[in-house]
Design a protein around this motif. Structure first.
Motif, mmCIF file in Angstrom:
data_model
loop_
_atom_site.group_PDB
_atom_site.id
_atom_site.type_symbol
_atom_site.label_atom_id
_atom_site.label_comp_id
_atom_site.label_asym_id
_atom_site.label_seq_id
_atom_site.Cartn_x
_atom_site.Cartn_y
_atom_site.Cartn_z
ATOM 1 N N VAL A 183 -9.092 48.734 9.363
ATOM 2 C CA VAL A 183 -9.413 50.009 9.717
ATOM 3 C C VAL A 183 -8.782 50.437 11.260
ATOM 4 N N ASP A 184 -8.382 49.398 12.217
ATOM 5 C CA ASP A 184 -7.942 49.886 13.308
ATOM 6 C C ASP A 184 -7.570 48.476 14.114
ATOM 7 N N PHE A 185 -6.920 48.724 15.294
ATOM 8 C CA PHE A 185 -6.711 47.598 16.152
ATOM 9 C C PHE A 185 -6.478 47.938 17.587
ATOM 10 N N VAL A 186 -7.048 47.029 18.358
ATOM 11 C CA VAL A 186 -6.974 47.323 19.883
ATOM 12 C C VAL A 186 -6.019 46.220 20.641
ATOM 13 N N GLU A 187 -4.919 46.822 21.248
ATOM 14 C CA GLU A 187 -4.022 45.916 21.748
ATOM 15 C C GLU A 187 -4.184 45.785 23.323
ATOM 16 N N TYR A 188 -3.734 44.724 24.220
ATOM 17 C CA TYR A 188 -3.514 44.823 25.572
ATOM 18 C C TYR A 188 -2.407 44.357 25.936
ATOM 19 N N PRO A 189 -1.551 45.217 26.012
ATOM 20 C CA PRO A 189 -0.151 44.871 26.521
ATOM 21 C C PRO A 189 0.147 44.279 27.660
ATOM 22 N N ASP A 190 -0.698 44.310 28.604
ATOM 23 C CA ASP A 190 -0.514 43.834 29.951
ATOM 24 C C ASP A 190 -0.827 42.508 30.111
ATOM 25 N N THR A 191 -1.386 41.748 29.056
ATOM 26 C CA THR A 191 -1.596 40.540 29.199
ATOM 27 C C THR A 191 -0.771 39.607 28.382
ATOM 28 N N VAL A 192 -0.036 38.977 29.025
ATOM 29 C CA VAL A 192 0.954 37.942 28.051
ATOM 30 C C VAL A 192 0.512 36.648 28.635
ATOM 31 N N PHE A 193 0.344 35.680 27.185
ATOM 32 C CA PHE A 193 0.026 34.222 27.633
ATOM 33 C C PHE A 193 1.255 33.630 27.557
ATOM 34 N N ASP A 194 1.363 32.418 28.622
ATOM 35 C CA ASP A 194 2.313 31.630 28.606
ATOM 36 C C ASP A 194 2.285 30.448 27.692
ATOM 37 N N GLN A 195 1.016 30.296 27.170
ATOM 38 C CA GLN A 195 0.649 29.028 26.025
ATOM 39 C C GLN A 195 -0.135 29.703 25.006
ATOM 40 N N PRO A 196 -0.231 29.078 23.875
ATOM 41 C CA PRO A 196 -1.128 29.494 22.939
ATOM 42 C C PRO A 196 -2.417 29.493 23.310
ATOM 43 N N PRO A 197 -3.226 30.345 23.130
ATOM 44 C CA PRO A 197 -4.694 30.346 23.657
ATOM 45 C C PRO A 197 -5.704 29.795 22.534
ATOM 46 N N THR A 198 -6.904 29.293 22.831
ATOM 47 C CA THR A 198 -7.768 28.895 22.132
ATOM 48 C C THR A 198 -8.956 30.148 22.200
ATOM 49 N N ILE A 199 -9.044 30.680 20.745
ATOM 50 C CA ILE A 199 -9.637 31.945 20.589
ATOM 51 C C ILE A 199 -11.074 31.766 20.178
ATOM 52 N N CYS A 200 -12.085 32.701 20.506
ATOM 53 C CA CYS A 200 -13.374 32.565 20.289
ATOM 54 C C CYS A 200 -13.964 33.959 20.499
#
Length: 771
Positions: free
Chosen positions: A292-309
């Motif tokens: 139904v919706d999404f929230v993005e954070y364009p100012d944060t860019v990862f240099d490696q794939p993160p572990t997500i929790c």
């Protein structure tokens, strides 16, 4: 030699002649170099001059006697027994309630150095990394066996309860993954070809749907059985419901550029789906299986794939160097709940008032398993498996971590990175799969060097629990001065009582400000505390006396919000506090260390007559020899802003510390200088008697004892940086900080505007040297 230094001896000679100075007054040369330029001599520690009060300079050193008799009243240095942990009988007394025994064991028992495995299942008895799961309460482990049975184990001892053949036909593709359906405890079993739901009551199939078509990398099921996510090895993301009415590739709006996913997370209630899109974190919100919706954070860019929790409220994306986090709350268009019994997924919004943030990491998380504090309570922490710096190498460890608040438990090492690591929802059980098999352990969370969890639990005794439990805990910590990883039990107790009295003071302020609108829970607790105080028990009187002291200083610092003549309130409360503390000191055989120290500090707020409190200082050392609070209380009153002359504070701390034998003298000195040295500026006069060698003895003891890197430790490291001649010591302390702290501590300003913790170049260099 500079012109400035050439005239120093002449000026000193003139001062000696004109001043007629005696040995009871400090005399200073005119050198004003900063400590970074000062060649500090190590103070001689011979017994003959053990109590001299040196005012040291680059030209000459002049000594005067210490101003308090207690500093020279011990004929021999105070001997402190080896700093071993206390007898377990202390917390095993049958007279104590179970909550009190638990919290005392957490505080006073040795910290764990390894994982005590409760059970081991050979590798040939389960199908692989995805072929096992823990029940939500952690009491049961389920596995899939190579002969296509599912087996149930008791996690407490690893005992096999029983096993049963998987129902249905698995000939097209063997079952490779299994999960508990948390609410019903049914079993969800998957192969590449199909997913089957099996009843926990009779083992019969109750649902089936087509599978993902390829091996499974991650499979998450919501706590209320409302939703599930599955990530395949190729990075395909599937969503569906555990009733198996729907299971399909998840099409995420705005993620068309993301053909595959490295990891995925999901909130406990299944509402928030966490992914990375174009190297940026993104949260999708689903309701009844529909995005139904999404929230993005364009100012944060990862240099490696993160572990997500994903957790109850807090969600994390962690790379080896940084962790990004958000917190979800009920939004303006939402009535979402976070309780364990919430069975309806409702749309929520990410709260604008809790902005997302980042934390820099020393440890590198590979898995983060979110944990709920207890039934109905939302936690903010996880059990993690990470690489940490340890003795020049990277070491795999399991630990608790609260990334937002920068807390972590002690680390328990593994020999190597496992194939998969999981924990149950309440953090009581863990399971680790590696090439040798599946290993089970009962996990005792939040064993920390600082005692943060025990502090929280004891605080709850006071704020909402049984005051008998609060008193019983205080009494054990008070009866004898114990030593453990938290340091002195008397100092720890003093901090507990300060927190309790501050809470009481704040509630009384709210009562005065809010009147009839006061929160009902606070109003009820204030009645309980008033009745407690009227019973006139030792601990009620002790806390109440410090309550008055806290009220006086909150008024003085304009923290009470009451306005008006705050200095009149300060003076009145201070007098009342001193009267109550003096009554405790005069009438009790063993008054609390906090009472003794606070009375001394309150007296010195209006008088510099140190001899007037000399007897109380001696009594404090006699009763509580392991504490450092007294030295810090008196030392603070000897800075020039109070009653001391330039150089007096450090000279006093040196003299007080020398009452003890090494290495404990070093501990008293390092902790006291670490807390109080920041009160001084960089004028060299202040640092005449600074003894970096004795401080180093205290640092060595702290590292040997495995103590927490509190503020004093960081400040001592900064003092060594100031000296410019102790790079090895600075690196030693930096390595210990990295070894014991998963998250880089919060930065703060040091004297001269220098950054205290922001030592990125040093961190990067030391981390780069690890094997």
């Amino acid at each position: 030699m500079s012109g400035h230094n050439r005239i120093a001896p002449l000026l000193v000679a003139i001062l000696l002649i004109l001043g007629g100075a005696g040995c009871d007054q400090p005399i200073y040369d005119v050198v004003v170099d900063s400590p970074t330029e000062l060649a500090l001599d190590l103070v001689d520690s011979q017994d003959a001059i053990r109590h001299d009060w040196p005012i040291r300079g680059t030209v000459m050193a002049i000594a005067k006697p210490p101003p308090m008799a207690y500093l020279t009243s011990y004929q021999e240095p105070i001997q402190v027994a080896p700093l071993n942990q206390c007898d377990p009988k202390v917390w095993q007394s049958p007279s104590l309630s179970e909550p009190v025994r638990t919290v005392l064991q957490t505080l006073l028992s040795p910290l764990p150095t390894q994982i005590d495995w409760s059970g081991n299942i050979p590798a040939q008895e389960f199908v692989g990394a995805q072929g096992f799961d823990l029940s939500i309460d952690g009491k049961r482990l389920v596995t899939i066996t190579p002969d296509q049975h599912f087996a149930l184990y008791n996690t407490a001892d690893g005992r096999l309860i029983g096993k049963r053949e998987l129902p249905g036909d698995w000939s097209d593709a063997a079952a490779m993954a299994i999960r508990f359906a948390p609410q019903s405890n049914d079993f969800l079993v998957a192969s590449t070809a199909k997913i089957c739901r099996i009843s926990s009551q009779d083992g019969a199939p109750v649902g089936e749907i087509e599978g993902p078509g390829e091996p499974i990398k991650k499979w998450l099921v919501a706590d209320d059985d409302s939703y599930m996510l599955m990530l395949t090895e190729s990075g395909k993301l599937f969503g569906g419901d555990p009733d198996l009415q729907r299971f399909e590739v998840l099409e995420l709006e705005g993620a068309e550029s993301q053909p595959s996913y490295h990891d995925v997370g999901m909130s406990f209630d299944g509402v928030r789906i966490l992914v990375t899109v174009d190297q940026r974190p993104r949260t999708y919100l689903q309701e009844s299986g529909r995005i139904v919706d999404f929230v993005e954070y364009p100012d944060t860019v990862f240099d490696q794939p993160p572990t997500i929790c994903g957790g109850a409220r807090d969600d994390f994306w962690a790379t080896p160097k940084t962790a990004f986090f958000t917190r979800a709350v009920v939004g303006p268009n939402s009535n979402a709940e976070f309780g364990i019994d919430n069975t309806t997924a409702r749309k929520i919004a990410l709260a604008p008032e809790r902005e997302p943030g980042t934390r820099s990491l020393f440890w590198q998380p590979a898995w983060l398993n979110p944990v709920r504090e207890s039934h109905g309570k939302a936690g903010e922490w996880a059990i993690g498996l990470s690489r940490r710096p340890h003795q020049g190498k990277w070491q795999w460890v399991i630990h608790d971590i609260n990334i937002r608040n920068r807390f972590n438990s002690v680390a328990r090492p593994l020999d190597h990175k496992p194939d998969r690591f999981i924990a149950n929802r309440f953090g009581s059980s863990i399971a680790v799969a590696d090439q040798s098999g599946l290993h089970l352990a009962n996990w005792i969370p939040w064993r920390t060097r600082s005692g943060v969890q025990a502090t929280h639990d004891i605080g709850l005794f006071f704020t909402e629990g049984d005051l008998d439990d609060f008193e019983a805990t205080c009494q054990v910590l008070h009866d004898q001065d114990y030593w453990s990883h938290i340091g002195s039990s008397s100092d720890f107790l003093a901090n507990l009582l300060r927190t309790a009295s501050t809470n009481w003071a704040v509630w009384l302020e709210r009562q005065q400000l809010d009147g009839d609108d006061l929160d009902s829970a606070i109003a009820e607790r204030l009645k309980v505390l008033e009745q407690w105080h009227q019973q006139d028990g030792f601990w009620a009187r002790t806390v109440h006396a410090n309550l008055l002291h806290r009220q006086s200083w909150r008024a003085r610092e304009a923290q009470d919000g009451l306005g008006g003549d705050r200095f009149t309130r300060y003076r009145e409360r201070r007098v009342q506090a001193m009267e109550e503390m003096k009554a405790l000191i005069d009438n009790e055989t063993r008054p609390c260390s906090l009472t003794l120290m606070t009375y001394v500090g309150s007296f010195l707020e209006s008088s510099g007559q140190l001899e007037e409190v000399d007897a109380i200082c001696r009594r404090t050392v006699d009763l509580f020899p392991l504490g450092t609070g007294l030295a810090q209380t008196v030392g603070f009153k000897l800075v020039p802003q109070w009653h001391g002359e330039v150089g007096d504070m450090l000279s006093y701390l040196l003299s007080h510390s020398r009452m003890y034998e090494l290495p404990f003298a070093g501990h008293v000195y390092a902790e006291s200088v670490g807390y109080l040295g920041v009160q001084l500026d960089t004028n060299a006069y202040h640092w005449r008697s600074f003894d970096p060698k004795l401080m180093g003895d205290g640092i060595d003891l702290a590292i040997e004892q495995g103590m927490s890197t509190e503020t004093w430790f960081f400040n001592c490291q900064s003092f060594y940086k100031q000296l410019k001649n102790a790079p090895g010591r600075v690196d030693q302390m930096a390595n210990y900080i990295m070894q014991t702290n998963a998250v880089v501590p919060q930065n703060r300003q040091f004297i001269g505007g220098q950054e205290l913790y922001a030592d990125q170049d040093r961190w990067e260099r030391l981390l780069g040297e690890l094997e």
